[in-house]
Design an enzyme around this catalytic site. Structure first.
Site, PDB file in Angstrom:
ATOM      1  N   HIS A 136       0.340  -3.889  -6.455  1.00 55.51           N
ATOM      2  CA  HIS A 136      -0.429  -4.201  -5.121  1.00 55.51           C
ATOM      3  C   HIS A 136       0.216  -4.327  -3.787  1.00 55.51           C
ATOM      4  CE1 HIS A 136      -3.983  -5.854  -8.142  1.00 55.51           C
ATOM      5  NE2 HIS A 136      -3.761  -4.303  -8.141  1.00 55.51           N
TER       6      HIS A 136
ATOM      7  N   CYS B  68       3.230   0.983   8.958  1.00 49.77           N
ATOM      8  CA  CYS B  68       2.224   1.591  10.105  1.00 49.77           C
ATOM      9  C   CYS B  68       1.148   2.379   9.541  1.00 49.77           C
ATOM     10  CB  CYS B  68       2.992   2.597  10.690  1.00 49.77           C
ATOM     11  SG  CYS B  68       2.182   3.573  11.972  1.00 49.77           S
TER      12      CYS B  68
ATOM     13  N   CYS C 227       6.274   4.914  15.976  1.00 49.20           N
ATOM     14  CA  CYS C 227       5.298   5.706  16.762  1.00 49.20           C
ATOM     15  C   CYS C 227       5.485   5.814  18.376  1.00 49.20           C
ATOM     16  CB  CYS C 227       3.819   5.021  16.478  1.00 49.20           C
ATOM     17  SG  CYS C 227       3.212   5.670  14.831  1.00 49.20           S
TER      18      CYS C 227
END
Length: 364
Positions: free
Chosen positions: A142, A150, A178
């Site tokens: 998990h 991101c 980004c």
């Protein structure tokens, strides 16, 4: 035979069962271990299904938002801006708890299996990464709370204190990668692109695991290595994909006739698991580990128990071979009907043995 144990009675009461259980572990060579949140509770991390304190803290910061525990781990919450803020606050508080938590005796027990050369693989549903401090390799089903990722690009970063403080305010930091790409595009006179935000690198309900294919390949590889023991600890067995793997591994282990599957948890498994687990231990995993390790430290007792266990298994195999020989040399059909069970209940301690009763139907 299935044995169900609730740990609360004196050692002299449970000793025979614990001895057999310890012998199964001692003789094993390829062990699969599956862990859930229950093994980390004593280390300082609450079980998400019962951690009212953590949820209450988040509710105080966001009193106008009503989210149940499971919903805080559901990708659907990203559809609502208010729920997103609640999610980040929760993750910040969880990170705070993890930062001060420590590996438990159960973690140390798994590490000893590795050191002894018995551990085939450990799969964990936990995102706390407590295994890292004791150099215990695990497959994280998990994700990890040690990293952030991101929401748009593949970039990942270490989960820093600065990010934790931003998350606590319900703010998602912009992705540095980004931002760099966007600034470069603007410098070149190109149009601006959307900038992703950072979130904990955990896998939520209703989203695919980015490494799902790799994990699936590892599971297939592990089953081909023919594990002879599986220990499932501290999990409520709710995740479909993990349930499927446990059942597949169980069939592979039981096909050897000598393999065993052990379940250790504070709450009992449902009837769905009746034919999956050979031993079901009801209690705290740390407590179970302590009494198992104490028993295994008694070399003389362990040697005798392992020998007895091997003889018992050999005897069962001989009986099976005898039955098969008889059946192949006659025109008789033998039908086995497994139906009855006998349960003895002690004060706070249950031992259930499923006994097979045979009904034989003869045909010419």
């Amino acid at each position: 035979m299935k044995v169900k144990i609730a740990i609360s009675e004196p050692p002299e009461v449970i000793d025979p069962l614990i001895t057999d259980l310890a012998a199964c572990i001692a003789k094993s060579k390829r062990v699969l271990v599956i862990t859930g949140a229950g093994i980390s509770c004593s280390g300082g991390i609450p079980d998400f299904r019962s951690s009212d304190g953590l949820y209450d803290l988040v509710k105080k910061k966001h009193p106008d938002i009503v989210l149940r525990g499971k919903e805080l781990f559901d990708a659907m919450l990203f559809r609502d801006e208010k729920q997103i803020k609640c999610f980040y606050t929760f993750m910040a508080e969880l990170k705070r708890l993890i930062s001060s938590a420590a590996p438990t005796p159960t973690h140390a027990f798994i590490q000893k299996l590795k050191q002894n050369g018995q551990l085939l693989r450990c799969y964990t549903q936990n995102i706390d990464c407590l295994e890292e401090s004791i150099d215990l390799p695990v497959i994280q089903l998990h994700g990890s709370m040690n990293k952030v990722k991101c929401t748009l690009c593949p970039a990942t970063y270490k989960f820093t204190t600065r990010m934790e403080n931003q998350f606590r305010r319900g703010v998602a930091p912009p992705c540095p990668q980004c931002t760099i790409v966007d600034c470069e595009r603007i410098r070149q006179g190109k149009r601006s692109l959307a900038t992703g935000t950072l979130r904990p690198d955990v896998v939520l309900y209703n989203e695919e695991h980015p490494n799902g294919d790799i994990i699936g390949q590892m599971q297939t590889s592990d089953l081909k290595k023919k594990p002879d023991l599986m220990i499932v600890m501290g999990t409520s067995l709710k995740i479909p994909a993990l349930k499927k793997f446990i059942k597949q591994a169980s069939r592979m282990i039981h096909a050897t006739k000598t393999g065993r599957v052990i379940f250790v948890n504070r709450t009992q498994a449902t009837k769905e698991w009746e034919k999956v687990f050979d031993y079901e231990v009801l209690g705290d995993t740390d407590h179970w580990v302590k009494i198992i390790e104490k028993k295994m430290a008694d070399e003389k007792t362990m040697a005798a128990a392992v020998t007895r266990l091997k003889r018992s298994i050999s005897s069962v195999s001989d009986e099976d071979d005898k039955e098969n020989t008889i059946a192949s040399g006659t025109k008789k059909t033998v039908t086995l009907n497994v139906s009855s069970s006998k349960q003895t209940t002690l004060k706070g301690f249950r031992v259930t043995k499923s006994a097979a009763t045979t009904k034989r139907t003869k045909t010419a």
